[in-house]
Structures are given as structure tokens and as C-alpha cells.
Scaffold this active site. Structure first.
Site, PDB file in Angstrom:
ATOM      1  N   HIS A  47       0.854  -1.187   0.000  1.00  0.00           N
ATOM      2  CA  HIS A  47       0.000   0.000   0.000  1.00  0.00           C
ATOM      3  C   HIS A  47       0.892   1.240   0.000  1.00  0.00           C
ATOM      4  O   HIS A  47       2.052   1.188   0.442  1.00  0.00           O
ATOM      5  CB  HIS A  47      -0.887   0.024   1.243  1.00  0.00           C
ATOM      6  CG  HIS A  47      -1.986  -0.991   1.219  1.00  0.00           C
ATOM      7  ND1 HIS A  47      -3.106  -0.869   2.000  1.00  0.00           N
ATOM      8  CD2 HIS A  47      -2.135  -2.142   0.520  1.00  0.00           C
ATOM      9  CE1 HIS A  47      -3.910  -1.900   1.791  1.00  0.00           C
ATOM     10  NE2 HIS A  47      -3.337  -2.693   0.898  1.00  0.00           N
ATOM     11  N   GLU A  49       1.059   3.835   1.880  1.00  0.00           N
ATOM     12  CA  GLU A  49       1.597   4.199   3.195  1.00  0.00           C
ATOM     13  C   GLU A  49       2.768   3.309   3.588  1.00  0.00           C
ATOM     14  O   GLU A  49       3.797   3.786   4.073  1.00  0.00           O
ATOM     15  CB  GLU A  49       0.515   4.081   4.283  1.00  0.00           C
ATOM     16  CG  GLU A  49      -0.699   4.950   4.058  1.00  0.00           C
ATOM     17  CD  GLU A  49      -1.826   4.221   3.345  1.00  0.00           C
ATOM     18  OE1 GLU A  49      -1.571   3.531   2.323  1.00  0.00           O
ATOM     19  OE2 GLU A  49      -2.969   4.354   3.793  1.00  0.00           O
ATOM     20  N   CYS A  77      -6.019   1.994   5.952  1.00  0.00           N
ATOM     21  CA  CYS A  77      -6.701   0.773   6.373  1.00  0.00           C
ATOM     22  C   CYS A  77      -6.094   0.299   7.700  1.00  0.00           C
ATOM     23  O   CYS A  77      -5.159   0.916   8.222  1.00  0.00           O
ATOM     24  CB  CYS A  77      -6.552  -0.308   5.301  1.00  0.00           C
ATOM     25  SG  CYS A  77      -4.856  -0.935   5.124  1.00  0.00           S
ATOM     26  N   CYS A  80      -2.284  -0.466   7.414  1.00  0.00           N
ATOM     27  CA  CYS A  80      -1.477   0.751   7.326  1.00  0.00           C
ATOM     28  C   CYS A  80      -1.507   1.525   8.635  1.00  0.00           C
ATOM     29  O   CYS A  80      -0.477   2.059   9.061  1.00  0.00           O
ATOM     30  CB  CYS A  80      -1.952   1.612   6.169  1.00  0.00           C
ATOM     31  SG  CYS A  80      -1.617   0.824   4.562  1.00  0.00           S
TER      32      CYS A  80
END
Length: 149
Positions: A47, A49, A77, A80
Site C-alpha cells: 500500500h 503508506e 486501512c 497501514c
């Protein structure tokens, strides 16, 4: 947030969900950039992040990112948010809310959970319409029937 949006556009160009992230030092200097790279690397943890956090920790030679701000186009999420807290990032700024999987106030409130040993300040809705439109357009295009079957 404009820099994070530019990263999101790069993710889109490579076929990934258009999410971008920027990790800033205390003085506002860019420490690391990240964008979704799940499709690119066949990695479910890639992801935006996580990519930015990994790059920042590598650049610093230290996983303690205590004096930074993470700017991301989509609400983090749970995965993260956990990485943000583990890295001790004290401030998160995001654009669009994630009503299905968000962990900064929409579905879960992980980043500000007082039961945890570390928390982050959250600033939500920065350039929200632009961030949301990029994602909405991506998912609408993905669901559209192929005009040339």
C-alpha cells in the site's frame, strides 16, 4: 496533498488503485514518497503508506519516524494504521474517507485508540473531492463492461 495526488496518478498509470502517500520531516521536507504497488510487485502489503514508511525508514536508517507527518490520499486501512503506529508517526493527513476499510474514523478508530500505547493526530478531508474522484473514476472504469468484447 498535491504531491500525494501525483503519486496516486503514477499508481493509476501502472494499473494499481490510485493511492499516493508522502512522508514529511518536521520541517516539511519530503522524506519519502509512496504509491500503491500491489499489482506491480504482486504484494498485498504494498500500500502507498507502507511503501513510504519503508522508504523513509531505509533513508533514515531508523524505523522510529517520531517527527514526521504522513500525507495520504485515502484514509489508511487497518494494516497501514498499524504500521503508522508501529513507526511512531505522530500525524496523519488524508484526503478521501474509506467507508469500507478505513481505520482513522470511518469504520475503525485505530489511529486515535486510547487503549494503544501510541496514537496519531488525524487531519481528514484535505482535498477530499479530488482524492475521492480519482478513486471513484478508477473503480467505475474497472466495473464498466468492455466496449469491445
Amino acid at each position: 496533498m498535491r504531491l500525494a495526488l501525483a503519486e496516486a496518478q503514477l499508481a493509476l498509470a501502472s494499473g494499481d488503485v490510485p493511492v499516493g502517500a508522502v512522508l514529511l520531516d518536521a520541517d516539511g521536507t519530503v522524506l519519502a514518497l509512496g504509491r500503491n504497488e500491489r499489482e506491480k510487485h504482486a504484494d498485498p502489503t504494498a500500500h502507498a503508506e507502507i511503501v513510504a514508511i519503508r522508504r523513509a525508514a531505509e533513508a533514515r536508517g531508523d524505523w522510529h519516524l517520531v517527527d514526521t507527518t504522513l500525507v495520504v490520499t485515502l484514509e489508511p486501512c487497518v494494516m497501514c494504521a498499524g504500521a503508522i503506529l508501529a513507526a511512531r508517526i505522530p500525524r496523519v493527513v488524508f484526503g478521501a474517507w474509506d467507508e469500507k476499510a478505513g481505520a482513522a474514523g470511518s469504520v475503525h478508530e485505530l489511529l486515535r485508540d486510547r487503549r494503544l500505547p501510541y496514537r496519531a493526530e488525524v487531519v481528514a478531508g484535505v482535498l477530499e473531492a479530488e482524492c475521492a474522484a480519482l478513486l471513484t473514476d478508477f473503480f467505475e472504469a474497472a466495473r464498466a463492461p468492455d466496449p469491445n468484447p
